[in-house]
Design an enzyme around this catalytic site. Structure first.
Site, PDB file in Angstrom:
ATOM      1  N   ARG A  64       0.861  -1.174   0.000  1.00 25.66           N
ATOM      2  CA  ARG A  64       0.000   0.000   0.000  1.00 25.66           C
ATOM      3  C   ARG A  64       0.896   1.222   0.000  1.00 25.66           C
ATOM      4  O   ARG A  64       2.102   1.130   0.281  1.00 25.66           O
ATOM      5  CB  ARG A  64      -0.932   0.025   1.219  1.00 25.66           C
ATOM      6  CG  ARG A  64      -0.215   0.166   2.549  1.00 25.66           C
ATOM      7  CD  ARG A  64      -1.188   0.151   3.716  1.00 25.66           C
ATOM      8  NE  ARG A  64      -2.169   1.210   3.619  1.00 25.66           N
ATOM      9  CZ  ARG A  64      -1.983   2.451   4.085  1.00 25.66           C
ATOM     10  NH1 ARG A  64      -0.835   2.789   4.663  1.00 25.66           N
ATOM     11  NH2 ARG A  64      -2.926   3.361   3.987  1.00 25.66           N
TER      12      ARG A  64
ATOM     13  N   LYS B 121      -2.568  15.148   7.127  1.00 26.39           N
ATOM     14  CA  LYS B 121      -1.655  15.084   5.992  1.00 26.39           C
ATOM     15  C   LYS B 121      -0.671  16.251   5.958  1.00 26.39           C
ATOM     16  O   LYS B 121       0.070  16.411   4.982  1.00 26.39           O
ATOM     17  CB  LYS B 121      -2.448  15.046   4.678  1.00 26.39           C
ATOM     18  CG  LYS B 121      -3.254  13.773   4.475  1.00 26.39           C
ATOM     19  CD  LYS B 121      -2.354  12.570   4.340  1.00 26.39           C
ATOM     20  CE  LYS B 121      -3.119  11.300   4.016  1.00 26.39           C
ATOM     21  NZ  LYS B 121      -2.216  10.131   3.883  1.00 26.39           N
TER      22      LYS B 121
END
Length: 337
Positions: A213, A310
């Site tokens: 991933r 983020k």
């Protein structure tokens, strides 16, 4: 097709749609991923000849300053560490036989790494035949961080690792924690049940299976090592962000992408995470028009909680401003009347 510089052409840009939400986003490992700039992912481990030695030298510097906080494998995980060592040596020998080889000789092996000029004889499982513990030894031949998970009582536990390039976490703090506790702080994870499903998937993996991933965020500066142990080195760039970023957002703000391989080790059934970290300045990511457009769409749509997770609570305004300016400077494609 435009010819991009190697660092751009091989960058694992992982925004695959205009809307982003946290997900497991698993796919088979060791599979080529084509991008508008080139591609990545042909092999499990990243051996970039120009970067390889630099990364390993940096790892040695980090370990010399704080080995106790960056490496730990308790006794019950040493068999998994040996399994990791042999798995990686076998994989590198297949992927890059011109520079890596593993030869079986009697009861032992001979490992050769021509990039480092190393030839090492050893007997699998015999600590006295290596200059250091097996996970630490193989960690000095790859640029990835290595994390070992044990499976017991129907849960996964982080029970070993070598971590010199983490993104605001600490091996020393997390060692011995459960998979669920480690991922507790991830935005939206508990509510969605995503990490419960991820853990169930990982526990069903069969020996030798490999999945991967990707994960991404934005950070000030090019730091590979953003560990809690050295927060005093990278925190000032965040505290004084406005001063540092003024007039140079494209070179100061970096996109950080992690390629995380999840491997069920074939001999011990332990789980190995390998984490390849790539960091690229925003201005170089935005050299690819498709990436610039996609990134702008994702960042503008992202909910506030995910923006903070983020790193966009700090960098977001500068990221979007830079991208709009870059895109507005591109030649406009004429449309048919």
């Amino acid at each position: 097709m435009t010819d991009y510089p190697d660092d751009v052409a091989s960058f694992p840009f992982s925004m695959d749609r205009d809307i982003y939400r946290y997900s497991v986003n698993l796919q088979p490992g060791g599979m080529h991923e084509t991008t508008p700039a080139g591609g990545w992912g042909d092999h499990l481990l990243w051996i970039e000849d120009g970067e390889y030695q630099r990364r390993l030298e940096y790892r040695e510097e980090v370990l010399a300053l704080s080995k106790d906080g960056r490496y730990g494998v308790p006794a019950h995980m040493q068999p998994a560490a040996w399994d990791t060592l042999l798995f990686i040596m076998e994989d590198l020998s297949r992927a890059r036989p011109e520079v890596f080889s593993l030869e079986r000789v009697g009861r032992g092996y001979i490992w050769r790494n021509r990039l480092l000029g190393v030839e090492q004889s050893f007997v699998y499982g015999d600590q006295s035949t290596l200059p250091c513990e097996p996970l630490l030894y193989i960690g000095r031949h790859v640029t990835e961080d290595l994390v070992l998970l044990d499976q017991r009582n129907n849960q996964l536990w982080m029970d070993g690792g070598l971590l010199t390039f983490p993104n605001i976490w600490s091996l020393k703090f997390h060692l011995g924690m459960s998979f669920q506790d480690i991922h507790g702080p991830v935005v939206g994870g508990a509510e969605s049940g995503i990490f419960t499903r991820a853990e169930e998937f990982l526990m069903r993996m069969q020996p030798g299976e490999v999945f991967r991933r990707t994960n991404w965020n934005f950070q000030p500066g090019p730091h590979l090592d953003v560990s809690l142990e050295i927060y005093q080195e990278w925190l000032p760039a965040r505290v004084d962000f406005e001063e540092h970023v003024r007039g140079k957002a494209g070179e100061f703000i970096h996109m950080r992408t992690e390629i995380q391989n999840l491997i069920r080790l074939p001999r011990t059934d332990a789980l190995l995470f390998t984490i390849t970290t790539r960091v690229l300045p925003l201005e170089r990511v935005a050299m690819v028009p498709e990436w610039a457009r996609r990134m702008l769409a994702v960042v503008e749509e992202l909910p506030e909680d995910l923006r903070a997770y983020k790193g966009l609570d700090l960098t977001g305004h500068y990221v979007t401003t830079f991208l709009r300016d870059r895109l507005s400077a591109l030649p406009q494609t004429p449309t048919n009347p």
